[in-house]
Design an enzyme around this catalytic site. Structure first.
Site, PDB file in Angstrom:
ATOM      1  N   SER A  99       0.875  -1.186   0.020  1.00  0.00           N
ATOM      2  CA  SER A  99       0.035   0.026   0.066  1.00  0.00           C
ATOM      3  C   SER A  99       0.937   1.369  -0.145  1.00  0.00           C
ATOM      4  O   SER A  99       1.578   1.660   1.040  1.00  0.00           O
ATOM      5  CB  SER A  99      -0.832  -0.029   1.064  1.00  0.00           C
ATOM      6  OG  SER A  99      -1.783  -1.099   1.172  1.00  0.00           O
ATOM      7  N   LYS A 175      -7.216   1.747  -2.978  1.00  0.00           N
ATOM      8  CA  LYS A 175      -6.754   1.388  -1.725  1.00  0.00           C
ATOM      9  C   LYS A 175      -6.759   2.782  -0.836  1.00  0.00           C
ATOM     10  O   LYS A 175      -6.894   2.436   0.586  1.00  0.00           O
ATOM     11  CB  LYS A 175      -5.372   1.078  -1.676  1.00  0.00           C
ATOM     12  CG  LYS A 175      -4.857   0.245  -0.430  1.00  0.00           C
ATOM     13  CD  LYS A 175      -5.795  -0.545   0.536  1.00  0.00           C
ATOM     14  CE  LYS A 175      -5.111  -0.959   1.770  1.00  0.00           C
ATOM     15  NZ  LYS A 175      -4.087  -1.683   1.820  1.00  0.00           N
ATOM     16  N   LYS A 243       0.717   6.000   8.004  1.00  0.00           N
ATOM     17  CA  LYS A 243       1.174   6.046   6.707  1.00  0.00           C
ATOM     18  C   LYS A 243       0.142   6.339   5.659  1.00  0.00           C
ATOM     19  O   LYS A 243       0.018   7.154   4.901  1.00  0.00           O
ATOM     20  CB  LYS A 243       2.082   4.928   6.264  1.00  0.00           C
ATOM     21  CG  LYS A 243       2.659   4.757   4.945  1.00  0.00           C
ATOM     22  CD  LYS A 243       2.054   3.992   3.943  1.00  0.00           C
ATOM     23  CE  LYS A 243       2.058   2.645   4.591  1.00  0.00           C
ATOM     24  NZ  LYS A 243       1.506   1.669   3.429  1.00  0.00           N
TER      25      LYS A 243
END
Length: 298
Positions: A99, A175, A243
């Site tokens: 990701s 995502k 993140k």
């Protein structure tokens, strides 16, 4: 194309390890590489093969899958010295399932194309449980629909919802949206838990009935046990979700999309890290709500 493929799997962490094992179960020849030897040993015990370097892992691979924590790791593993692009054969299909930012996926795709290597960005959702159970949702970006078609049997061994969502970088964009929705869901579930407990309601019973109505969600089903039992062993660490909230915040700014609720939750995730919870599962956002409610958090 044979049913069994020679797959190199780089990154055997919480997600990568069960994913690689599921590919072995599906009949693929899987060679894994990881910085920590015990993860390689576990893959070998599951019927796979181990490598001592990226170069060794990818030497004969038809497909390379990378599953590493963040953008710098992807750039090092794929583009760096001794990395994937230095060592794979032309025509190999490289699938990054990490990701990361859409921009990094686009950069990787461009660099790979220059070497005659094909790429897909294919981040996943479902957490450790979804990886173990092979029920991940996989959102795939790539410029060539034929590459997606070739990879589809591999994805089918890892997940139950597999969709080609657009060109290079599109998988990462979807995502990012996924991580926005998940973070907001976990935060509001944590707030509901503290509210119900403070009101003296039977929490387990309340969550059961809420799960059967419009308030029900995969997040509630997957995370209620963590919150009921205050067990926050990482299936997906707060550090990683922090993140991801940075990714979605930056991506939304780039396209002019306002994320008022998402911005608040991003700050709450950052606060959880600042309070030392970064290594815990993201369901530990509950601890932040408890702190704000005046509870002592061990």
């Amino acid at each position: 194309m044979s049913a069994s493929r020679k797959i190199a799997f780089i990154g055997l962490g919480i997600m990568g390890s069960p994913m690689a094992a599921n590919l072995v179960k599906a009949g693929h020849h899987v060679t894994g590489y990881n910085l920590q030897q015990p993860a390689i040993d576990a893959l070998v015990a599951a019927g796979g093969h181990g490598a001592t370097s990226i170069a060794e892992a990818v030497a004969d691979a038809e497909v390379v899958i990378t599953m590493v924590p963040a953008d710098p790791h992807v750039l090092q593993v794929i583009l760096g010295e001794g990395g994937v692009l230095e060592n794979v054969k032309a025509g190999t299909l490289v699938i990054d399932m990490s990701s990361i930012t859409p921009q990094t996926s686009i950069k990787v795709a461009a660099a790979a194309k220059g070497k005659g290597v094909r790429t897909l960005d294919a981040p996943v959702s479902g957490g450790e449980a979804g990886a173990v159970e092979a029920v991940l949702s996989i959102m795939v970006g790539g410029d060539d629909a034929a590459d997606f078609a070739e990879a589809k049997p591999i994805f089918d061994a890892l997940g139950t919802t597999v969709v080609h969502v657009g060109p290079a970088g599109a998988g990462q964009t979807v995502k990012a949206a996924n991580q926005l929705i998940v973070a907001v869901n976990i935060q509001v579930l944590a707030e509901a838990v503290v509210f119900l407990e403070n009101a003296g309601v039977d929490l387990a019973a309340a969550l059961d009935v809420l799960g059967g109505g419009l308030a029900g969600s995969t997040v509630l089903n997957r995370k209620k046990g963590n919150m009921l039992n205050r067990e926050f062993a990482p299936g997906f660490r707060i550090d990683l979700h922090h993140k991801d909230m940075g990714i979605v915040t930056d991506a939304a700014r780039a396209v002019g999309a306002a994320l008022p609720v998402g911005a608040v939750v991003a700050q709450l995730v950052a606060s959880a890290r600042a309070n030392g919870d970064g290594s815990l599962d993201h369901s530990a956002l509950l601890r932040g709500v408890e702190r704000l409610s005046g509870r002592t958090v061990a």
